[in-house]
Design an enzyme around this catalytic site. Sequence first.
Site, PDB file in Angstrom:
ATOM      1  N   ASP A  33       0.849  -1.176   0.000  1.00 25.67           N
ATOM      2  CA  ASP A  33       0.000   0.000   0.000  1.00 25.67           C
ATOM      3  C   ASP A  33       0.898   1.243   0.000  1.00 25.67           C
ATOM      4  O   ASP A  33       2.087   1.164   0.334  1.00 25.67           O
ATOM      5  CB  ASP A  33      -0.880  -0.055   1.255  1.00 25.67           C
ATOM      6  CG  ASP A  33      -1.735   1.173   1.433  1.00 25.67           C
ATOM      7  OD1 ASP A  33      -2.363   1.613   0.456  1.00 25.67           O
ATOM      8  OD2 ASP A  33      -1.795   1.688   2.568  1.00 25.67           O
TER       9      ASP A  33
ATOM     10  N   ASP B 123      -0.461   5.065   0.888  1.00 24.46           N
ATOM     11  CA  ASP B 123      -0.818   6.094   1.871  1.00 24.46           C
ATOM     12  C   ASP B 123      -0.744   5.558   3.294  1.00 24.46           C
ATOM     13  O   ASP B 123      -1.313   4.495   3.592  1.00 24.46           O
ATOM     14  CB  ASP B 123      -2.232   6.621   1.597  1.00 24.46           C
ATOM     15  CG  ASP B 123      -2.328   7.368   0.281  1.00 24.46           C
ATOM     16  OD1 ASP B 123      -2.903   8.462   0.266  1.00 24.46           O
ATOM     17  OD2 ASP B 123      -1.822   6.860  -0.739  1.00 24.46           O
TER      18      ASP B 123
ATOM     19  N   GLU C 188      -2.260  10.669   3.869  1.00 28.25           N
ATOM     20  CA  GLU C 188      -3.306  10.196   2.981  1.00 28.25           C
ATOM     21  C   GLU C 188      -3.430  11.264   1.900  1.00 28.25           C
ATOM     22  O   GLU C 188      -3.873  12.390   2.160  1.00 28.25           O
ATOM     23  CB  GLU C 188      -4.628  10.024   3.726  1.00 28.25           C
ATOM     24  CG  GLU C 188      -4.619   8.920   4.764  1.00 28.25           C
ATOM     25  CD  GLU C 188      -4.637   7.523   4.144  1.00 28.25           C
ATOM     26  OE1 GLU C 188      -5.137   7.377   3.007  1.00 28.25           O
ATOM     27  OE2 GLU C 188      -4.131   6.585   4.804  1.00 28.25           O
TER      28      GLU C 188
ATOM     29  N   ARG D 155     -15.506  11.036  -2.317  1.00 31.73           N
ATOM     30  CA  ARG D 155     -14.426  11.984  -2.051  1.00 31.73           C
ATOM     31  C   ARG D 155     -13.907  12.624  -3.338  1.00 31.73           C
ATOM     32  O   ARG D 155     -13.633  13.826  -3.384  1.00 31.73           O
ATOM     33  CB  ARG D 155     -13.291  11.282  -1.298  1.00 31.73           C
ATOM     34  CG  ARG D 155     -13.614  10.979   0.160  1.00 31.73           C
ATOM     35  CD  ARG D 155     -12.513  10.175   0.820  1.00 31.73           C
ATOM     36  NE  ARG D 155     -12.471   8.816   0.299  1.00 31.73           N
ATOM     37  CZ  ARG D 155     -11.459   7.966   0.478  1.00 31.73           C
ATOM     38  NH1 ARG D 155     -10.376   8.352   1.143  1.00 31.73           N
ATOM     39  NH2 ARG D 155     -11.506   6.748  -0.015  1.00 31.73           N
TER      40      ARG D 155
ATOM     41  N   GLY E 231      -5.150   2.422  -3.446  1.00 28.52           N
ATOM     42  CA  GLY E 231      -6.447   2.986  -3.756  1.00 28.52           C
ATOM     43  C   GLY E 231      -6.360   4.472  -4.003  1.00 28.52           C
ATOM     44  O   GLY E 231      -7.376   5.125  -4.254  1.00 28.52           O
TER      45      GLY E 231
ATOM     46  N   LYS F 153      -6.046  -5.256  -5.106  1.00 26.17           N
ATOM     47  CA  LYS F 153      -4.776  -5.399  -4.390  1.00 26.17           C
ATOM     48  C   LYS F 153      -4.418  -6.874  -4.221  1.00 26.17           C
ATOM     49  O   LYS F 153      -3.274  -7.285  -4.471  1.00 26.17           O
ATOM     50  CB  LYS F 153      -4.862  -4.710  -3.032  1.00 26.17           C
ATOM     51  CG  LYS F 153      -4.906  -3.194  -3.099  1.00 26.17           C
ATOM     52  CD  LYS F 153      -4.832  -2.579  -1.714  1.00 26.17           C
ATOM     53  CE  LYS F 153      -4.706  -1.070  -1.802  1.00 26.17           C
ATOM     54  NZ  LYS F 153      -4.397  -0.442  -0.512  1.00 26.17           N
TER      55      LYS F 153
ATOM     56  N   ASP G 227      -1.990  -0.714   5.923  1.00 21.32           N
ATOM     57  CA  ASP G 227      -2.444  -0.202   7.223  1.00 21.32           C
ATOM     58  C   ASP G 227      -3.945  -0.149   7.387  1.00 21.32           C
ATOM     59  O   ASP G 227      -4.432   0.061   8.506  1.00 21.32           O
ATOM     60  CB  ASP G 227      -1.892   1.212   7.439  1.00 21.32           C
ATOM     61  CG  ASP G 227      -2.608   2.241   6.578  1.00 21.32           C
ATOM     62  OD1 ASP G 227      -3.219   3.163   7.137  1.00 21.32           O
ATOM     63  OD2 ASP G 227      -2.562   2.115   5.340  1.00 21.32           O
TER      64      ASP G 227
ATOM     65  N   ASN H 293      -8.893  -1.908   3.575  1.00 18.19           N
ATOM     66  CA  ASN H 293      -8.833  -2.345   2.180  1.00 18.19           C
ATOM     67  C   ASN H 293      -7.549  -3.098   1.848  1.00 18.19           C
ATOM     68  O   ASN H 293      -7.399  -3.612   0.745  1.00 18.19           O
ATOM     69  CB  ASN H 293      -9.014  -1.152   1.225  1.00 18.19           C
ATOM     70  CG  ASN H 293      -7.888  -0.157   1.296  1.00 18.19           C
ATOM     71  OD1 ASN H 293      -7.341   0.098   2.370  1.00 18.19           O
ATOM     72  ND2 ASN H 293      -7.525   0.420   0.160  1.00 18.19           N
TER      73      ASN H 293
END
Length: 292
Positions: free
Chosen positions: A85, A87, A94, A130, A175, A219, A239, A242
Site C-alpha cells: 500500500d 498512503d 493520505e 471523495r 487505492g 490489491k 495499514d 482495504n
Amino acid sequence: MLIARLIAEPARLAANCDHAVHALEARGFRVHRAEPLRVHDDVLELAVEQGGAEALRSVLDAQFAPVDLLVADHAPGVPRVFVSDMDSTMIQAECIDELADFAGLKAQIADITERAMQGELDFAEALTERVRLLGGLGEDAILQCLEQRIAPMPGARALVETLKAQGCHTVLVTGGFHQFADPVAEELGFERVVANRLGVEHGKLNGGLVGGIVDSSIKEQVLREEVARLGGASLATGDGANDIPMLRAASYGVAYHAKPKARAAAHGWIDAGDLTSVLKLLCVPREEWVWE
C-alpha cells in the site's frame, strides 16, 4: 512448527522473555527455542509448536507491546514478491486528505477516509464520493501537494531498494492516484505501480476517475498474479481495511502502524519501529541494507 520473531524495547525483552515462555506453555504451546537472531541481536526468535499463530501473536503482544512482530510456519526470509500500500504505509500522509486541504475540504474528506480505512464504509463508494467533492480543484494543486505534503515513511526507500537488491520484485498498489503514486514509486524504487487515476478536464479535476477502481480485491489480485508469475514467498504491507485481503494472501502480511482490523488480519505488525524493522524480521543482515 511456528517461528515468531519480535523486536521490542531491550529492557522489556530481557525482563519479559521468561514470562512469555511460561505464558505460552500455559496456553499449551511447546517452546523449543527462544533466543536472539545471530544477525540481529535485538530480534528475539521463538520456535514453538502445538498451538495456533493467532494465539501465539496474542501472547507475545501482551508480554512485549509495543512490539514489531512476525509469525510464520517457517523461518521467514527474503520474499520473491513485495506488494505494498502507499498512503500511511510508504508515505506519511493520505494523499486525498492533503489534496482536499487545497479545496478547503480536508476535515470532511478526512472523516470519510478514516471511516473507510477502519472498514466502516464501502471503499469504492467512499472513494467515489471523495473524488466527486474535489471536482473543480485546479490540477496544479496536485504538484503543490506533492511538493509540500508528501514525504516517505522512515525506512521506506531502504526497504524497497534492499529487497530489490536481494532479487525481490516490488509493486506499489494503492487505492490512491497515479498522479501521486507514480512519483512516489520513482522516488522509493518500486518497479510497478497499480493505482486509480483522477479525471482532469481543462486543467481542473472533473470529479471522476479514469478507468476502474483499485480496491481491496484488486490489491489481492495483483499480489496473486505476481506470485503466479514469479513464484516464491510474498510480502505485503498495509495499514487499512482495504489491505486485509492482500495481507492475508501474502506469505508475510505485515500491518504497519495499522488500523485494528488490518492489524488483526495480518501475520505480524510494526507497532514500534520504522519500515527497516521488516528487514530485521526477515533476517536481512544490516550490512546488506541499501540506503541510497
